[in-house]
Design an enzyme around this catalytic site. Sequence first.
Site, PDB file in Angstrom:
ATOM      1  N   GLY A 699       2.385 -39.945  -7.203  1.00  0.00           N
ATOM      2  CA  GLY A 699       2.011 -40.078  -8.815  1.00  0.00           C
ATOM      3  C   GLY A 699       0.751 -40.403  -8.824  1.00  0.00           C
ATOM      4  O   GLY A 699      -0.027 -40.826  -7.846  1.00  0.00           O
ATOM      5  N   GLY A 701      -2.274 -42.346 -11.634  1.00  0.00           N
ATOM      6  CA  GLY A 701      -2.304 -43.502 -12.792  1.00  0.00           C
ATOM      7  C   GLY A 701      -3.904 -43.335 -13.188  1.00  0.00           C
ATOM      8  O   GLY A 701      -4.775 -42.644 -12.725  1.00  0.00           O
ATOM      9  N   PHE A 703      -5.853 -46.087 -12.746  1.00  0.00           N
ATOM     10  CA  PHE A 703      -6.825 -46.606 -11.990  1.00  0.00           C
ATOM     11  C   PHE A 703      -6.816 -45.929 -10.375  1.00  0.00           C
ATOM     12  O   PHE A 703      -7.847 -45.948  -9.864  1.00  0.00           O
ATOM     13  CB  PHE A 703      -6.381 -48.177 -11.659  1.00  0.00           C
ATOM     14  CG  PHE A 703      -6.686 -48.828 -13.014  1.00  0.00           C
ATOM     15  CD1 PHE A 703      -7.705 -49.116 -13.603  1.00  0.00           C
ATOM     16  CD2 PHE A 703      -5.362 -49.455 -13.540  1.00  0.00           C
ATOM     17  CE1 PHE A 703      -7.994 -49.901 -14.482  1.00  0.00           C
ATOM     18  CE2 PHE A 703      -5.495 -50.290 -14.661  1.00  0.00           C
ATOM     19  CZ  PHE A 703      -6.877 -50.696 -15.263  1.00  0.00           C
ATOM     20  N   GLY A 704      -5.713 -45.187 -10.439  1.00  0.00           N
ATOM     21  CA  GLY A 704      -5.511 -44.557  -8.631  1.00  0.00           C
ATOM     22  C   GLY A 704      -4.248 -44.086  -8.801  1.00  0.00           C
ATOM     23  O   GLY A 704      -3.811 -43.345  -9.619  1.00  0.00           O
ATOM     24  N   ASP A 705      -3.986 -43.644  -7.530  1.00  0.00           N
ATOM     25  CA  ASP A 705      -2.783 -42.958  -6.977  1.00  0.00           C
ATOM     26  C   ASP A 705      -1.304 -43.908  -6.919  1.00  0.00           C
ATOM     27  O   ASP A 705      -1.619 -45.320  -6.512  1.00  0.00           O
ATOM     28  CB  ASP A 705      -3.073 -42.424  -5.713  1.00  0.00           C
ATOM     29  CG  ASP A 705      -4.046 -41.340  -5.965  1.00  0.00           C
ATOM     30  OD1 ASP A 705      -3.856 -40.536  -6.958  1.00  0.00           O
ATOM     31  OD2 ASP A 705      -4.676 -40.962  -5.115  1.00  0.00           O
ATOM     32  N   VAL A 706      -0.215 -43.473  -7.142  1.00  0.00           N
ATOM     33  CA  VAL A 706       1.039 -44.267  -6.982  1.00  0.00           C
ATOM     34  C   VAL A 706       1.530 -43.763  -5.530  1.00  0.00           C
ATOM     35  O   VAL A 706       1.633 -42.480  -5.684  1.00  0.00           O
ATOM     36  CB  VAL A 706       1.978 -44.378  -7.880  1.00  0.00           C
ATOM     37  CG1 VAL A 706       3.151 -44.939  -7.631  1.00  0.00           C
ATOM     38  CG2 VAL A 706       1.309 -44.848  -9.260  1.00  0.00           C
ATOM     39  N   LYS A 748       0.364 -48.996  -5.187  1.00  0.00           N
ATOM     40  CA  LYS A 748      -0.443 -48.611  -6.267  1.00  0.00           C
ATOM     41  C   LYS A 748      -1.827 -48.975  -6.040  1.00  0.00           C
ATOM     42  O   LYS A 748      -2.235 -49.825  -5.472  1.00  0.00           O
ATOM     43  CB  LYS A 748      -0.138 -49.305  -7.533  1.00  0.00           C
ATOM     44  CG  LYS A 748      -0.943 -48.643  -8.691  1.00  0.00           C
ATOM     45  CD  LYS A 748      -0.305 -49.399 -10.128  1.00  0.00           C
ATOM     46  CE  LYS A 748      -0.985 -48.659 -11.394  1.00  0.00           C
ATOM     47  NZ  LYS A 748      -0.392 -49.151 -12.692  1.00  0.00           N
ATOM     48  N   ASP A 849       5.376 -52.258 -23.460  1.00  0.00           N
ATOM     49  CA  ASP A 849       5.776 -50.871 -23.862  1.00  0.00           C
ATOM     50  C   ASP A 849       7.157 -50.470 -23.434  1.00  0.00           C
ATOM     51  O   ASP A 849       7.536 -49.702 -22.208  1.00  0.00           O
ATOM     52  CB  ASP A 849       4.714 -50.002 -23.072  1.00  0.00           C
ATOM     53  CG  ASP A 849       5.013 -48.590 -23.818  1.00  0.00           C
ATOM     54  OD1 ASP A 849       5.920 -48.371 -24.407  1.00  0.00           O
ATOM     55  OD2 ASP A 849       4.325 -47.715 -23.450  1.00  0.00           O
TER      56      ASP A 849
END
Length: 1122
Positions: A699, A701, A703-706, A748, A849
């Site tokens: 995935g 995000g 800031f970067g990748d998951v 992450k 959230d």
Amino acid sequence: MRLYNSRILNPHQSIFILVLQCLITIVTSHQEVLFDLSKVGSDLKWDQVSLRHDRDDVWMEETWRNPAATDEKHANQRAYVTCNYDMINPSNWLFSHFIEVKTARRIYIELLFNTRDCDAYLNPKSCKETFSVYLKQFKTSRPGSTKIEKERFSEDIDNWKNIGRLARSNSNMTTETLGMEIDSDTKTIRIAFEEQGICLSLLNVKIYYRICDEFTDQLVYFRPQVTGPKETDMVRMNGSCIPNASKKIPGVDLIGLCMSTGSGIKTSGECVCDSGYSQIADSNGARCESCPTNTYKPKGQSLCKSCPSNSISSEAASSCRCLNGYFRAEDELISMPCTQPPSRPIKLVANAITATSTRLSWNEPSSLGGRPEIWYEVKCSGRGECGTVVMTPGDKKLSTRSVQINGLRPSSDYTFLVFAKNKVSAQFPEFSEKNAVIDIRTRSEEEDVPPVSHLRVDASQSDGITIAWSVSDSDVSDFEVEVRPAIVKKRTFETRHVNMTYTTFIGLNPETVYQFRVRIRDDLRWSQPISYQLGRGLMSSPSSNEVEESQFLNQTGSALLIIIALILIVIAVALCMIVVQKKSKNRKQMSDLDVLDTYKQDSMTPDYHTTSRHHHHQGNLPATLHEQLRSTTKLNAPLIPSFGSPISQPPPYYGGVHPNSGKYKTYVDPTTYEDPYQALIEFTFDISPNDVFITQVIGGGEFGDVCLGGLSKNSPAAAKWSVSNTTMGRGGGGGGYESEPYETVAIKTLKSGSSAKAKAEFLTEATIMGQFSHPNVIRLIGVVTSAEPVMIVAEYMANGSLDQFLRNTDQRGEKVHWEKITEMLYGIASGMKYLTDMGYVHRVSFLRDLAARNVLLDMELRCKIADFGLSRGVRSEGSSVEPEYTTNGGKIPVRWTAPEAITHRKFTPSSDVWSFGVVIWEVCSFGERPYWDWTNQKVISEVMIGYRLPPPMDCPMGLYRIAQWCWKMERHERPTFTQLLATFHKYILQPTLIEHDPGELPRRVQSQSALNTYGSVNVGVVPTPPSSAAPMPSLDDFLRQIGLNHVYGQLVSNNIHSVSDLANTSHLDLLAYGLMSAECSTVRDGLNGRISGSPPGSSGTIHATTRGTRTTRPPREEGFFV
């Protein structure tokens, strides 16, 4: 097709040629005329022969006036006429003069003629309506005999080639063009015409060949080229770059094609202007013109550019040279301005001069030379012994404007030079003069006083103390504190770095005597140590850190009595606290106070200015020492702390709880730390980059990748995680098999090159996660900060997000029992109760959230709350979730947010309960989107007037009733998470209650409004609103609710004084009153929601028949009002 004088093309490529002719820029053709009868002014006297009759006057030379002539000089033109239909089987020939073919390889004969029809004659003996054209090629320019003789011609007639038989194509003059291939060795030709009983007027004969004109395309010049001998031939044209240009791609030939039609095209290659020359358009296509002075252009298709700052150039320059004293760095492009080295540092001073050390500091140079980067170098030069000098953090490439100098000799003179440098400093010939200089003299050993003195115990409690000290230099704010057990067989200690003149240690062992000492960081001189034992106070320092074990045992014997007394005191205090808590049980909690504003809370946050970092010797410490020395909170904290501060909770309250107390730790806001990195050290575990690896990206995000990855089972982080999993139950779903040497984890990553702000926010999320330890909250394993990319390592949740899991399950037709769904909701409520008890701050900057997309599932379908990021970008339009509703304080996910949080920015545990109700609806609808495709504004307006989501299909009324309970408009009427847990626990124990509605549901309201074809609302009697809905507002209030208060005056001036009057007004009338069409639609939607109880803009249940219109019944949209 044949490519003349070059290469042969396949005949089947004719289609390709046609495409080329259509798509590629085509250059106009040119005709080279060899003979034109219309331009001949004298008698022709062409030879003629009559093969079957003895006549030599069959062809008559005449003059005719051409009305299409371009000038009067050539208006009267020569022509040949013949009309011999009365002759029997004639064969009369007319021969032109010799015509030189020059370089032609294919000639074209253009004939202008006219004939008569045979039916115009009564009884012709031999009448024809066609004539033939012949051509003969000659190898010499001047044949020996030019006169055609009848006998010799009869023998040579086979050498004349018939190139066409022509007939009239219309009643007027006919023009026909014949083409003929010319042999390569042909010098001259003759044309012959044969008539066999035709009345013919040969008005003009034009002989020419075609040439592709010269042309320039993309700076490639092609010379004129004669077309090929065949109609389908393409002749290769070799191009060349125009002056001051060269090939764009070396090695690629510049090729064009000359078509048989005389059109030239470029097929490959391209030229660009040379360095210093720019392309300028002109009548020939383009040319390369030199760049003027103080401009430049590298090779390519760009235009001339002005020289960058501090540089000049001459004409036709490919680059600009720097002015004297200015330079470019080696890695900079020629388009960058020229810069200078920085000037010398200013205000160089020496602080804290001791016998063996000093600290130099300086200010930034007055001129940075026009460059953004700068660093400093420090040199010991001239006087003094520099061999023993040690500079911290170093003497090269310093980014700070200070340096600590140690290793000096007492009572000695030293000279230090400080240089300011940037990337062009090495090119500056007089760099050695650009420095600041300072002379110092160290103190003698007798007058040298330690900078840290008066070390003392400032405050003490039952399990901790605060120590403080004094400094001789008030500007110093970086200290190193060391603590060690004073009586141990091994030399073990721990150090921490603080920036205040005090620090706190908690969790101290009452049986241990601790020794403390302080020094300025990077200074070798420690203060005089002090020894302290809880319950006994200051102790005299032992003569040595290593004493006999018997001495230790003697002191521990006396300490046993103290411990027994302390235990009795603790029991008495605990009993008193229980009594006090019972009396204050019904008091309102601090987190529910409405009057405690955010700015007041911030002003009452206790001090968090220190940091604790384990020394590299910490591996030799007892396992409990790190747990004992974790607090950085000063003991004399404010008496009225903010919610979540340590002192707001029952003791012990020094930033946490005793490991065995079983109570929740209190949440600490990371933003209250002066340095976020200090919070990261305190609440997270640093993982070695060698212990973690990434297997795949799952995935992305902000800031970067998951990613999915692994954590070595032999690593300290894995061992710590295993202990916590044993304590609170196995976490994620991919822990790895026993035989595998790694644990499966979620990783992450932070994008490389991210800004410092992005990195701080990224690591703050880890700081938040690191404070939580609950089976229903995502578990942080650790962080990787010592290598790129920076990573957050958490437990891996194999089943992904809750909403996606439910949607996939529903699409596959798999059944999830309501008992299991109840267990999932129980887990979410349990995690939320934990976060609420932790004091997780309810402010928009830390907004939880709470939605199904932020709840993750492990292999055992255990729900865990996730996503504690501080900064969430607005989702794109392509996302499945609508962008958040933005206010001055942050971004709010409107569909999940309580009304008071939207309107008044008030975030409390009750706000989370509202969001939890929406999550219940999401789960029961198997991942359906709340409020469907409504806009955010529509959701807000509908919720405010009492609309609530209807029960999903097949949803047990017991679960839906809980959701309605969570959606109470008055937040104090909503349940707490403790109450929700009790209800869910009851359902789990008695599953039959899930299908039972435990309370009376709100009344379902059907729309009673009707819209006619013109959009007006026909309301006979305004229905009574639901009991819990707001009363019918005034016209002014209603218009304000829908954002149209500016039309109030227009409506009142037209006798509309109430909402009922407005409801009985048609769409056309509103337009006549001056309202815009969009405003009329807004009024109609608002009336639908106010009167019918259905969402604004949704269809009514029944449309009444008015003004002769037909009745329609659109789909019914139902909802619940409370």
